[in-house]
Design a protein around this motif. Structure first.
Motif: not given
Length: 490
Positions: A150-156, A175-179, A318-321
């Protein structure tokens, strides 16, 4: 002297001959002949009006010379008098969606290889079974995986949005902050869901969260080959473990070695001042979305105060989830199904690009909206059929090779193929910017399946078949309604 005229009568002045109106040159026809090439290629009268105004023709001059009230009226008259002729471009038409099959297959392999890590980490997940018949270590692992997807889908999507603006440093910063934030969140959720699991299972789930975060950065920035190289030792060890026993210490070294290599590679890509190859564009994965309905980004930069809004990445998360939950339920019915779905993401990406490429060709080759709709429908059926054939072949081959698995067949196979329709059409809607529709359908389907399984309504295989079939029909209808319009393919 005419008869009856006297000596004081003036000679008659001959009347001036009137030239028939049909013999007079029409000034509008003359103007149309002079601007013939431009008018023939115009797609709207406003283009002609803009040219007339750029030539310095005022409305007063137009009324005096051409007898019409304004430049727009004259433009409409010219547009009606000249037949449309759209010149073909020199050389082959530019196709931003053309991509190589080999690169897409490589990404499919990269998506699937981490699954071999579960073979090496199996001893860490052992323990008493829960109410669902799963080892105790499975629950924190699944919880961390869902958070990561979920998180990485939104982050990407956030990073891709910066890349589409031509701001690669901003994409790296996001990416440096979100990953790391996603890795920490996934680890905490796994810890909260520990239940009867061992600390080793939580440690494995935390490593999984770190891998998902680092792999997201590498894939967004186009470093698939580096990620593949880092995963190869672990993959080789997992294959060996399926043939003969491997000591636990060796398993731990292989898992940690690949994880550390991936994390270091990810950090080297996102730290300030790093220089790497440019990203290769959209990656059609459950974690890594394409850039909505935009075409591959041009290198452009525009001033912005805060950049893309964070809220626009929420539907992608949400799509990733929703998609992740549906895939996990398929995996609970048999590991080969999950492996087949993961491997199929490479061909799925290539077929999505092919659909968009053929749609552009359809725009150039058809002259009516009905013809374009028919061409698009045929292309859609061809691409979706090719994906389902690939998924079927992969699932049958993996089931035949997978030890101690009953194989897919009957209801399980039908459910897997319907889930493939849901995922592929969802990714297609996502690539055209209809991400909210795909996210809602996948999340509702995931919720319905969860409630049905929690309340023990029917067999899990039949529940999956009904849920996937309903979601597939709804999304197929949305695809047909949206993509049959030429304006959706801008």
């Amino acid at each position: 002297m005419p008869p009856g005229a006297g000596p004081g009568t003036l000679p008659a002045i001959p009347r001036q001959r009137t030239v028939p109106s049909w013999a007079e040159p029409d000034p509008i026809d003359q103007l149309a002949a002079r601007l013939d090439d431009f008018i023939a290629a115009a797609v709207h009268p406003d283009e002609i009006a803009a040219l007339l105004e750029s030539d310095g023709l005022s409305d007063d001059q137009i009324r005096e010379r051409y007898g019409v009230r304004s430049s727009f009226a004259l433009a409409e008259e010219l547009y009606d008098r000249v037949e449309r002729r759209y010149p073909e471009p020199d050389g082959p038409a530019h196709d931003p969606w053309r991509t190589g099959l080999l690169g897409c297959l490589l990404r499919g392999v990269v998506f699937a290889l981490p699954g071999l890590g579960y073979v090496l980490g199996a001893p860490l997940l052992a323990g008493p079974k829960d109410g669902l018949g799963l080892p105790a270590g499975t629950i924190p692992l699944l919880a961390g995986a869902l958070v990561g997807w979920t998180w990485n889908q939104g982050l990407s999507h956030r990073a891709y949005s910066w890349l589409s603006l031509g701001d690669r440093p901003a994409a790296r910063r996001s990416l440096l902050l979100g990953a790391p934030a996603g890795a920490l969140l996934g680890s905490l959720v796994a810890l909260a869901a520990i239940g009867a699991a061992t600390p080793g299972a939580v440690a494995f789930a935390a490593g999984q969260s770190c891998y998902l975060a680092a792999a997201t950065a590498l894939l967004v920035l186009g470093r698939e080959r580096a990620l593949l190289a880092a995963l190869l030792p672990m993959a080789a060890g997992a294959v060996l473990a399926m043939i003969r026993p491997v000591p636990d210490a060796a398993r731990a070294v292989l898992l940690l070695g690949s994880l550390i290599a991936v994390v270091i590679l990810g950090l080297l890509e996102v730290v300030p001042g790093s220089t790497g190859p440019k990203g290769r564009g959209a990656v059609f994965d459950l974690r890594l979305p394409p850039r909505g309905r935009d075409k591959p980004p041009r290198a452009r930069r525009r001033p912005t105060s805060s950049g893309p809004r964070l809220s626009i990445s929420v539907p992608y998360a949400l799509f990733g989830l929703g998609g992740g939950i549906l895939v996990l339920y398929a995996a609970l019915g048999g590991a080969p199904a999950a492996v087949a779905l993961t491997l199929s993401m490479g061909p799925a990406e290539w077929l999505l690009h092919r659909f968009r490429s053929n749609s552009l060709a359809g725009l150039r080759s058809t002259s009516t909206s009905k013809d374009f709709w028919r061409t698009t429908a045929v292309t859609l059926i061809e691409c979706l059929s090719a994906y389902l054939a690939t998924l079927l072949a992969l699932s049958l081959a993996i089931s035949a090779l997978w030890p101690h698995d009953p194989g897919v067949g009957g209801i399980r196979l039908a459910g897997l193929l319907l889930l493939g329709v849901v995922l592929w059409t969802g990714l297609l809607l996502q690539s055209f910017g209809a991400i909210l529709s795909a996210a809602v359908i996948c999340c509702v389907a995931a919720l319905a399946q969860t409630l049905a399984l929690a309340t023990h309504v029917g067999s899990p295989h039949w529940v999956g078949l009904i849920v996937y079939g309903t979601a597939a029909c709804v999304q197929a209808a949305l695809v047909g309604g949206l993509l049959g319009r030429a304006t959706a393919h801008r």
